[in-house]
Design an enzyme around this catalytic site. Sequence first.
Site, short mmCIF file in Angstrom:
data_model
loop_
_atom_site.label_atom_id
_atom_site.label_comp_id
_atom_site.label_asym_id
_atom_site.label_seq_id
_atom_site.Cartn_x
_atom_site.Cartn_y
_atom_site.Cartn_z
N GLU A 85 32.09 41.60 41.65
CA GLU A 85 32.74 40.93 42.98
C GLU A 85 32.26 42.40 44.17
OE1 GLU A 85 37.17 40.58 41.83
OE2 GLU A 85 36.83 40.37 44.02
N LYS A 278 45.60 44.46 40.05
CA LYS A 278 44.27 43.43 40.24
C LYS A 278 43.17 44.45 41.17
CE LYS A 278 41.26 40.53 40.01
NZ LYS A 278 39.63 40.23 40.90
N ASP A 294 36.01 52.03 27.54
CA ASP A 294 36.59 50.99 26.90
C ASP A 294 37.49 50.30 28.36
OD1 ASP A 294 38.77 49.12 25.67
OD2 ASP A 294 38.22 49.75 23.82
N HIS A 392 36.97 38.51 52.01
CA HIS A 392 36.50 39.22 50.98
C HIS A 392 35.61 38.36 50.07
CE1 HIS A 392 37.52 40.62 46.60
NE2 HIS A 392 37.00 39.35 46.34
C1 MEV Z 1 41.08 40.33 44.66
O1 MEV Z 1 40.07 40.42 43.76
C2 MEV Z 1 41.69 41.31 44.97
C3 MEV Z 1 43.72 40.40 45.50
O2 MEV Z 1 43.54 40.18 44.89
C4 MEV Z 1 44.05 41.73 45.14
C5 MEV Z 1 45.26 42.07 46.11
O3 MEV Z 1 46.23 41.01 46.62
O4 MEV Z 1 45.87 43.07 46.86
C6 MEV Z 1 42.81 41.42 46.72
#
Ligand code: MEV
Length: 400
Positions: A85, A278, A294, A392
């Site tokens: 990404e 995430k 790892d 994004h």
């Molecule tokens: C995308 O890779 C990560 C996000 O979804 C994290 C979030 O929502 O805080 C943009």
Amino acid sequence: MPTVEDAMAEKTQDKFREMSLQERIDFITKAANLSERSVQALMNWTPVKTAEGENFLAFMHIPGGIVPQVKVNGRELFVPLVTEEPSVVAAAARGAKAAEKHGGFRVVVRSTRAIGQVQVVGVPASKTDDAIAAIKEKEKELIAIANRWTPHLVAEGGGVLSLTPKWIETRTGPQLIVDFVAECKDAMGANAVSKMAEGMASEIARLTGGQVLGRILSNLNIERVVVCEAIFDKEIMALEKEIDGKLVKIDGEAMVQRIVALSAWADVDQFRATTHNKGIMNGITGVALAVGQDTRAVEAAAHSYAAFNRPYGPLSYFEKNANGDLYGRLEVPIPVGVIGGTINTNDVARAFLAITQCKDPKELAALMAAVGLAENVSSLRMLAGEGISSGHLPLHMKRV
Ligand code: MEV
């Protein structure tokens, strides 16, 4: 050596393992009816030691970029990030810039210790009352036995430090679990801890009269918790951007308030907390992959910690400070090492590690936490502002 036809006929694991690299590529090409383009991609490997790995077929190239100038505990560092990404690298850079104005990231790393476990079943009824006492009484001897299995680590000042036996009730009956803590110095410690656990097994079985089954590292490494704090400048967090021909303008104070509201949402909603985390792991795992760690261990530790002694929740927290800027705090275990594993066999991982200038696992974990928090704050700013589709995905779509 089996022919491709033989392997096709039987399609067994063993035959695949016995093939040369060229035979494997020929086999897969035929079996999966691969196009010439796919075959060329698979053959475009770099011959390094890992090419000898189990059933190796090809390297998969994932871009690695650099986040320039991340200030961690007063040092300006360059951080390599490997991720498919591209927006992750841009987001980390923006978050790092917003923190820089207020001194960057302040990070404390608890230790370079790891936790191991030994499982004992079938302790006879006559011994259950004093099995724990027997282990505690012989703690020093058991530590000495364990440490014999990792002489290199002990020579560096590492080794098992303490044992903590506990009884647990399970659906297959009571079990005695011996948790132990080991100092791992420059290593992440997974292999050393497993060796130590295996080394102690027969003496633990003898002392308790039970049978030892599992002997392994715990990936919930609370000994390696990292706490990272930063102040993100409200002016740099402000957004002014043309989206679909319309000017979107959010001033710094409003942006800070929006990010705090997003953070509060994650506090109480596991569906949101998982995505929030995430975003943090986009940064932490990207660095982990770049420097040969790892990544599954790093991810397991983080998500497990998010539910340690509480319902699953966000690993970070944000609030507005007295000046109206955004205060952020991340708390997460980061189990990493600067020796062993992929670092020994992958030249690119070694080069990326050299770029970080991190000399020990504490420095590396501090850097990773800083990138995790930087990534997190940028994701939240994007969600609070232009949204993921404008903020994004365009970079991602441009690439794919
Ligand atoms: C995308 O890779 C990560 C996000 O979804 C994290 C979030 O929502 O805080 C943009």
